[in-house]
Design a protein around this motif. Structure first.
Motif, PDB file in Angstrom:
ATOM      1  N   LEU A 148     -11.829 -38.801 -15.501  1.00 55.86           N
ATOM      2  CA  LEU A 148     -13.493 -38.411 -16.212  1.00 55.86           C
ATOM      3  C   LEU A 148     -13.002 -36.435 -16.366  1.00 55.86           C
ATOM      4  O   LEU A 148     -13.820 -36.626 -17.393  1.00 55.86           O
ATOM      5  N   GLU A 149     -11.201 -36.979 -16.831  1.00 59.11           N
ATOM      6  CA  GLU A 149     -11.239 -36.221 -18.003  1.00 59.11           C
ATOM      7  C   GLU A 149     -11.895 -36.088 -19.739  1.00 59.11           C
ATOM      8  O   GLU A 149     -11.551 -36.875 -20.046  1.00 59.11           O
ATOM      9  N   PRO A 150     -12.259 -34.423 -19.833  1.00 61.51           N
ATOM     10  CA  PRO A 150     -12.960 -35.030 -21.600  1.00 61.51           C
ATOM     11  C   PRO A 150     -12.118 -35.058 -22.274  1.00 61.51           C
ATOM     12  O   PRO A 150     -12.644 -36.102 -22.903  1.00 61.51           O
ATOM     13  N   HIS A 151     -11.341 -35.236 -22.393  1.00 62.00           N
ATOM     14  CA  HIS A 151     -10.025 -35.530 -23.214  1.00 62.00           C
ATOM     15  C   HIS A 151      -9.189 -36.609 -23.232  1.00 62.00           C
ATOM     16  O   HIS A 151      -8.682 -37.325 -24.463  1.00 62.00           O
ATOM     17  N   VAL A 152      -9.910 -37.793 -22.270  1.00 59.05           N
ATOM     18  CA  VAL A 152      -9.049 -38.722 -21.710  1.00 59.05           C
ATOM     19  C   VAL A 152     -10.238 -39.698 -21.981  1.00 59.05           C
ATOM     20  O   VAL A 152     -11.252 -40.250 -21.520  1.00 59.05           O
ATOM     21  N   PRO A 153      -9.495 -40.899 -22.939  1.00 57.16           N
ATOM     22  CA  PRO A 153     -10.293 -42.378 -23.334  1.00 57.16           C
ATOM     23  C   PRO A 153     -10.526 -42.966 -22.161  1.00 57.16           C
ATOM     24  O   PRO A 153      -9.588 -42.615 -21.390  1.00 57.16           O
ATOM     25  N   LEU A 154     -11.347 -43.480 -21.240  1.00 57.39           N
ATOM     26  CA  LEU A 154     -11.582 -43.978 -20.514  1.00 57.39           C
ATOM     27  C   LEU A 154     -12.371 -45.970 -20.947  1.00 57.39           C
ATOM     28  O   LEU A 154     -13.404 -45.561 -21.595  1.00 57.39           O
ATOM     29  N   VAL A 155     -11.205 -46.691 -21.497  1.00 62.96           N
ATOM     30  CA  VAL A 155     -11.466 -47.453 -22.191  1.00 62.96           C
ATOM     31  C   VAL A 155     -11.382 -48.678 -21.345  1.00 62.96           C
ATOM     32  O   VAL A 155     -10.407 -49.444 -20.850  1.00 62.96           O
TER      33      VAL A 155
END
Length: 338
Positions: A102-109
């Protein structure tokens, strides 16, 4: 895919780590070298790979020198502590824990859904919770046709989601109960054999478990819509491998079941299994070992004129975890992002 990569697997001796090892072995992935990493407890063990025996090393901050790609399948604490060292050493990290999701800069893919977000990675890519992956695989193509407004999802989660110890506890409890012996649970709060309980992860102050809140937040992030109303209940069931989901979804407009089936038949990562008159519908046993989210029982939701109800089963160790991470790696190579 001409470039060959030096790859590390953190958590190589765990259920998901071993599944990743199988995927690397079964597919023509361009490996220049492979480093297997685990905790100090598992260090020194040896695992077969492509005709060789590879020793497992203890994971330390210096384990990632010369590594291009690191798969992490460990606890959130391990990922929080070691992923920054891997990135600093120059590796791209695909992390299976909830540490960075859920870190804004980390894509969750999930590549079939939002693979384009990989272009924005800064060294860390997260894979979603193992129930979220089949949920978004099924709902994303429908969402593209008719926007999703509300989701109610109940999950039926196998013990392999907890790990080796839970699987062995289920085996032992089944034997004990059949032989008339007492069972004392060690892994879970209750006996899991011949039982179910609505308790996956710890409870929050609002009455939801952390797992249920994870489904809510991760689904919104992957589908790119923070306004979707979602409620979840997560249930642990005495199944070895394979999670199932009962989903009630409300759309912006009415959606015919026949239309939804046609959309899902064309959707990547999804296989429609939907002929109840012949007892054909997804089951965990049917999904185990497979690479698809199986979707069936597609019908009109009797409580909403804009709703559908459906049932999903998926192998939580493969597409729910290892395969999704592996497909992210393939996508990174295909897009020249590593």
């Amino acid at each position: 895919m001409s470039r060959r990569l030096h790859v590390a697997i953190v958590g190589a001796t765990g259920l998901v780590g071993r599944e990743l090892l199988r995927l690397l072995e079964q597919n023509d992935f361009p490996l220049a070298g492979l480093r297997l990493l685990a905790s100090s407890r598992s260090a020194g063990s040896r695992l077969p790979f492509r005709g060789e025996i590879i020793p497992v090393e203890e994971t330390t901050p210096s384990s990632f020198r010369g590594i291009d790609l690191a798969f992490f399948s460990a606890t959130s604490a391990v990922s929080r502590g070691l992923v920054p060292h891997a990135v600093e050493a120059g590796a791209v990290v695909i992390d299976d824990s909830k540490a960075w999701r859920l870190e804004p800069h980390v894509p969750l893919v999930v590549p079939e859904v939002n693979g384009d977000t990989l272009a924005h990675h800064q060294g860390i890519i997260s894979t979603p919770n193992c129930e979220v992956t089949p949920l978004v695989l099924a709902l994303w193509p429908l969402h593209q046709r008719n926007p999703v407004r509300r989701i109610i999802v109940d999950t039926y989660q196998s013990v392999s989601g907890t790990g080796w110890a839970a699987m062995e506890e289920l085996r032992q409890q089944v034997r004990s109960i059949l032989e008339g012996e007492e069972c004392t649970p060690q892994v879970y709060s209750h006996v899991i054999a011949f039982n179910v309980f609505p308790h996956v992860e710890d409870f929050s102050d609002d009455g939801y478990t952390k797992e249920e809140l994870t489904i809510i937040h991760e689904t919104r992030k992957i589908m790119g819509d923070p306004q979707i109303a979602i409620s979840a209940t997560c249930v642990r069931v005495p199944v070895m491998v394979g999670h199932s989901l009962a989903v009630h979804v409300e759309f912006a407009h009415p959606f015919l079941p026949e239309e939804a089936r046609e959309v899902l038949r064309e959707a990547p990562g999804v296989k429609v299994v939907d002929d109840p008159s012949h007892a054909l519908y997804p089951t965990p046993l049917m999904a185990a070992g497979g690479d698809y989210a199986l979707v069936g029982r597609i019908r009109r939701d009797a409580s909403s004129e804009r709703g559908l109800a459906l049932w999903i089963s998926c192998d939580n160790l493969r597409k729910g975890a290892a395969l999704n991470a592996f497909q992210i790696a393939q996508e990174l190579l295909a897009r020249n992002l590593i």
